[in-house]
Design a protein around this motif. Sequence first.
Motif, mmCIF file in Angstrom:
data_model
loop_
_atom_site.group_PDB
_atom_site.id
_atom_site.type_symbol
_atom_site.label_atom_id
_atom_site.label_comp_id
_atom_site.label_asym_id
_atom_site.label_seq_id
_atom_site.Cartn_x
_atom_site.Cartn_y
_atom_site.Cartn_z
ATOM 1 N N PRO A 242 0.825 -1.199 0.000
ATOM 2 C CA PRO A 242 0.000 0.000 0.000
ATOM 3 C C PRO A 242 0.866 1.259 0.000
ATOM 4 O O PRO A 242 1.967 1.265 0.582
ATOM 5 C CB PRO A 242 -0.811 -0.116 1.302
ATOM 6 C CG PRO A 242 -0.771 -1.560 1.649
ATOM 7 C CD PRO A 242 0.548 -2.063 1.168
ATOM 8 N N THR A 243 0.381 2.315 -0.619
ATOM 9 C CA THR A 243 1.134 3.563 -0.676
ATOM 10 C C THR A 243 1.452 4.077 0.726
ATOM 11 O O THR A 243 2.528 4.651 0.959
ATOM 12 C CB THR A 243 0.357 4.628 -1.461
ATOM 13 O OG1 THR A 243 0.115 4.147 -2.786
ATOM 14 C CG2 THR A 243 1.148 5.933 -1.550
ATOM 15 N N VAL A 244 0.529 3.860 1.674
ATOM 16 C CA VAL A 244 0.745 4.356 3.030
ATOM 17 C C VAL A 244 1.986 3.739 3.662
ATOM 18 O O VAL A 244 2.657 4.373 4.491
ATOM 19 C CB VAL A 244 -0.505 4.096 3.912
ATOM 20 C CG1 VAL A 244 -0.711 2.596 4.141
ATOM 21 C CG2 VAL A 244 -0.394 4.832 5.243
ATOM 22 N N ASP A 245 2.334 2.501 3.285
ATOM 23 C CA ASP A 245 3.549 1.887 3.811
ATOM 24 C C ASP A 245 4.787 2.655 3.365
ATOM 25 O O ASP A 245 5.743 2.818 4.132
ATOM 26 C CB ASP A 245 3.659 0.430 3.345
ATOM 27 C CG ASP A 245 2.685 -0.482 4.057
ATOM 28 O OD1 ASP A 245 2.077 -0.046 5.049
ATOM 29 O OD2 ASP A 245 2.510 -1.632 3.610
ATOM 30 N N ALA A 246 4.763 3.134 2.114
ATOM 31 C CA ALA A 246 5.897 3.898 1.598
ATOM 32 C C ALA A 246 5.929 5.297 2.198
ATOM 33 O O ALA A 246 7.004 5.824 2.520
ATOM 34 C CB ALA A 246 5.828 3.982 0.080
ATOM 35 N N VAL A 247 4.753 5.911 2.356
ATOM 36 C CA VAL A 247 4.689 7.267 2.898
ATOM 37 C C VAL A 247 5.136 7.286 4.355
ATOM 38 O O VAL A 247 5.913 8.149 4.782
ATOM 39 C CB VAL A 247 3.263 7.837 2.772
ATOM 40 C CG1 VAL A 247 3.155 9.171 3.503
ATOM 41 C CG2 VAL A 247 2.893 8.011 1.301
ATOM 42 N N GLU A 248 4.645 6.318 5.136
ATOM 43 C CA GLU A 248 4.978 6.271 6.565
ATOM 44 C C GLU A 248 6.227 5.447 6.853
ATOM 45 O O GLU A 248 6.612 5.273 8.005
ATOM 46 C CB GLU A 248 3.788 5.716 7.354
ATOM 47 C CG GLU A 248 2.549 6.594 7.252
ATOM 48 C CD GLU A 248 1.414 6.109 8.144
ATOM 49 O OE1 GLU A 248 1.601 5.093 8.857
ATOM 50 O OE2 GLU A 248 0.352 6.742 8.125
ATOM 51 N N ARG A 249 6.828 4.900 5.786
ATOM 52 C CA ARG A 249 8.089 4.154 5.885
ATOM 53 C C ARG A 249 7.980 3.011 6.890
ATOM 54 O O ARG A 249 8.788 2.854 7.796
ATOM 55 C CB ARG A 249 9.227 5.101 6.275
ATOM 56 C CG ARG A 249 9.352 6.301 5.371
ATOM 57 C CD ARG A 249 10.548 7.158 5.706
ATOM 58 N NE ARG A 249 10.508 7.684 7.053
ATOM 59 C CZ ARG A 249 9.787 8.735 7.444
ATOM 60 N NH1 ARG A 249 9.024 9.363 6.569
ATOM 61 N NH2 ARG A 249 9.824 9.154 8.684
ATOM 62 N N ARG A 250 6.939 2.200 6.723
ATOM 63 C CA ARG A 250 6.724 1.094 7.638
ATOM 64 C C ARG A 250 6.745 -0.224 6.881
ATOM 65 O O ARG A 250 6.534 -0.267 5.676
ATOM 66 C CB ARG A 250 5.399 1.249 8.372
ATOM 67 C CG ARG A 250 4.173 1.077 7.487
ATOM 68 C CD ARG A 250 2.899 1.406 8.236
ATOM 69 N NE ARG A 250 1.716 1.089 7.433
ATOM 70 C CZ ARG A 250 0.479 1.422 7.778
ATOM 71 N NH1 ARG A 250 0.265 2.080 8.891
ATOM 72 N NH2 ARG A 250 -0.543 1.088 7.003
ATOM 73 N N ALA A 251 7.002 -1.293 7.625
ATOM 74 C CA ALA A 251 6.970 -2.624 7.023
ATOM 75 C C ALA A 251 5.531 -2.965 6.694
ATOM 76 O O ALA A 251 4.610 -2.548 7.400
ATOM 77 C CB ALA A 251 7.552 -3.650 7.987
ATOM 78 N N PRO A 252 5.286 -3.721 5.624
ATOM 79 C CA PRO A 252 3.918 -4.119 5.280
ATOM 80 C C PRO A 252 3.253 -4.830 6.442
ATOM 81 O O PRO A 252 3.856 -5.672 7.103
ATOM 82 C CB PRO A 252 4.111 -5.052 4.083
ATOM 83 C CG PRO A 252 5.416 -4.647 3.493
ATOM 84 C CD PRO A 252 6.268 -4.217 4.655
ATOM 85 N N GLN A 253 1.999 -4.464 6.702
ATOM 86 C CA GLN A 253 1.256 -5.076 7.793
ATOM 87 C C GLN A 253 0.677 -6.416 7.348
ATOM 88 O O GLN A 253 0.044 -6.513 6.297
ATOM 89 C CB GLN A 253 0.119 -4.150 8.245
ATOM 90 C CG GLN A 253 0.617 -2.780 8.707
ATOM 91 C CD GLN A 253 1.564 -2.883 9.883
ATOM 92 O OE1 GLN A 253 1.203 -3.398 10.934
ATOM 93 N NE2 GLN A 253 2.784 -2.393 9.719
#
Length: 242
Positions: free
Chosen positions: A59-70
């Motif tokens: 998801p784009t939010v993973d890239a924006v928030e720089r988090r590992a995929p949930q």
Amino acid sequence: MATSFGDWLNDQLAQRGMTQRELAEAVEVTPAAVNAWTKGRSVPRMDKIQRVAEAFGVPTVDAVERRAPQVGSGEAEWVFQPAPADGSRSGGNAAAFAFTADLGVLAREATQNSLDEQLSVREPVLSRYVLHELSGLPLRRFLDALRWDVLRPHLRAAADRSQKSGRVLADGLGELERTDRLHLLRVDDYNANGLTGPEYDDGRFARVVRRTLDSGKAGVQGGPTGWARRRCGRRAGSGWSW
């Protein structure tokens, strides 16, 4: 969460075994642009961040928030191998019987494994150790994501105090039940090959986690088995935990 977009991008590339050039082709930018992102010299525009997320399948939010995929617990599945009919034990981790399980040995062996897999001799290998303590709701969520209700009976059955590895499991389970707390040690290495590749085919992950003694490394390397076992079950994010 990664400290910068560059850190997150490097983690995602390493996890997938993808090169900067391959990502550049997928996003339709120059390899120099991707290299600048990974080095933290620049940050892509929002439209390019969306393209990066698409290339990684997250998801784009993973890239924006720089988090590992949930990963939800419904997506995880434990696969257990039945014990031999004659009650014998096959495979196993030879290192569990060759070393004392203490922090000194862990730091030495983990660092040696990373040094053995150095990517570029022009830059040093860096290892980062982070200790997490989970309790309360975060612990409940973590155990739910692990599908603890499925895993726990198997760990309890393997916690045979007549065996060294069984005593370690028994002590760990007892501590978790007594304190309702769990300590996780995360080790990230940089400028080193990660446990990349598919789960059921050939690659560093399958060689180490599924075949244990097959590191795939040529020549003489440090440690009795090459790579230490980094992950149990499904992969998620970068680095590894014990």
